[in-house]
Write an enzyme that holds these catalytic residues in place. Structure first.
Site, PDB file in Angstrom:
ATOM      1  N   ASP A  26       0.826  -1.216   0.000  1.00 22.64           N
ATOM      2  CA  ASP A  26       0.000   0.000   0.000  1.00 22.64           C
ATOM      3  C   ASP A  26       0.862   1.270   0.000  1.00 22.64           C
ATOM      4  O   ASP A  26       1.947   1.292   0.574  1.00 22.64           O
ATOM      5  CB  ASP A  26      -0.898  -0.022   1.243  1.00 22.64           C
ATOM      6  CG  ASP A  26      -2.023   0.995   1.144  1.00 22.64           C
ATOM      7  OD1 ASP A  26      -2.290   1.488   0.035  1.00 22.64           O
ATOM      8  OD2 ASP A  26      -2.620   1.291   2.184  1.00 22.64           O
ATOM      9  N   ASN A  74     -10.665  -2.648  -6.565  1.00 24.50           N
ATOM     10  CA  ASN A  74      -9.810  -1.677  -7.274  1.00 24.50           C
ATOM     11  C   ASN A  74     -10.338  -1.287  -8.659  1.00 24.50           C
ATOM     12  O   ASN A  74      -9.895  -0.302  -9.240  1.00 24.50           O
ATOM     13  CB  ASN A  74      -8.368  -2.194  -7.397  1.00 24.50           C
ATOM     14  CG  ASN A  74      -7.581  -2.131  -6.106  1.00 24.50           C
ATOM     15  OD1 ASN A  74      -6.635  -2.876  -5.902  1.00 24.50           O
ATOM     16  ND2 ASN A  74      -7.960  -1.229  -5.200  1.00 24.50           N
TER      17      ASN A  74
END
Ligand code: FPP
Length: 247
Positions: A26, A74
């Protein structure tokens, strides 16, 4: 990082290593933003780093590494970013996976890969087939992966077997559910690392992480994550007292 209470010094030559490490890669977007660059630039550097950290994990004897590359959620990102990620996957899979094979790494993909473009699906299949006989680390790349999605899929398969009379409701056990997941046959992750300062699991290995140790590192974004950061997380893991619900 969330440190354990123990201040004990870890001797790395004697340290107990996790068998299976998960990484939520991340912070690519923020890394790029901080530099006035488009988010895609962060993903590019993040992908380079993924290769470096993967090689390192293999070299120190980690047996399974699962990285979160693209979640079922996503797809909600701007088309430009999704397209850039897809072409990055394609380019890096061609190049990096060839190198991984030379390094004896077995590569598998977890997630619903049927949603990807046919060329990417072909590359995924080829990579799995060509590395199937490798005996080093098993690398799971989670792409179009979501823990809930994986569980829904498993429950649907089991429900079908019950409807078809192949199973009864009493046959449904934790082991049976595990056997229907993408990670069937693999040990659950011992350690899950998330850099970038977010303290959540984001739908990563939901079932498998029931007893995983988490290390959240809040002062580092994925593109900057170094092998020393990994070592720190491994030191932290070695200090944890795992009880699996016992005493
Ligand atoms: C999360 O950061 C990262 C992603 C959604 C993509 C991760 C993908 C890579 C590192 C490339 C990996 C490549 C291969 C070939 C497996 P973010 O975009 O959510 O960052 P932010 O929270 O700072 O916005």
């Amino acid at each position: 990082m969330f440190f354990s209470k123990s201040s004990k010094k870890i001797d790395r030559s004697e340290r107990i290593l996790p068998e299976h490490v998960g990484i939520i890669m991340d912070g690519n977007g923020r890394w790029a933003k901080k530099r006035g660059m488009p988010r895609q630039a962060g993903h590019r550097v993040g992908a380079e780093n993924f290769r470096k950290i993967t090689r390192y994990c293999n070299s120190i004897g980690i047996k399974y590494l699962t990285v979160y590359a693209f979640s079922t959620e996503n797809w909600k990102r701007p088309k430009e970013e999704v397209d850039a990620l897809m072409s990055l996957f394609y380019d890096y899979l061609v190049e990096a996976l060839r190198d991984f094979r030379e390094e004896n790494i077995r590569t598998r993909f977890i997630g619903d890969v049927t949603a990807f473009a046919p060329e990417l699906q072909r590359l995924i299949k080829e990579t799995e087939e060509l590395s199937a006989d490798k005996t080093g680390m098993c690398l799971n790349i989670a792409m179009n992966y979501g823990g809930r999605d994986e569980l829904v899929r498993a429950v649907q398969m089991i429900a079908k077997d019950v409807t078809d009379g192949k199973l009864s409701a009493e046959d449904v056990t934790a082991e049976l559910i595990s056997s229907q997941l993408y990670t069937a046959g693999q040990p659950d992750p011992d350690l899950i690392i998330r850099p970038s300062g977010e303290y959540r699991t984001s739908n990563f290995l939901l079932w498998q992480s029931a007893y995983s140790e988490y290390v959240f590192m809040d002062d580092i974004l994925w593109p900057d994550f170094t092998t020393e950061n990994l070592e720190e997380a491994l030191d932290e893991y070695a200090k944890r007292n795992r009880r699996f619900g016992g005493v």
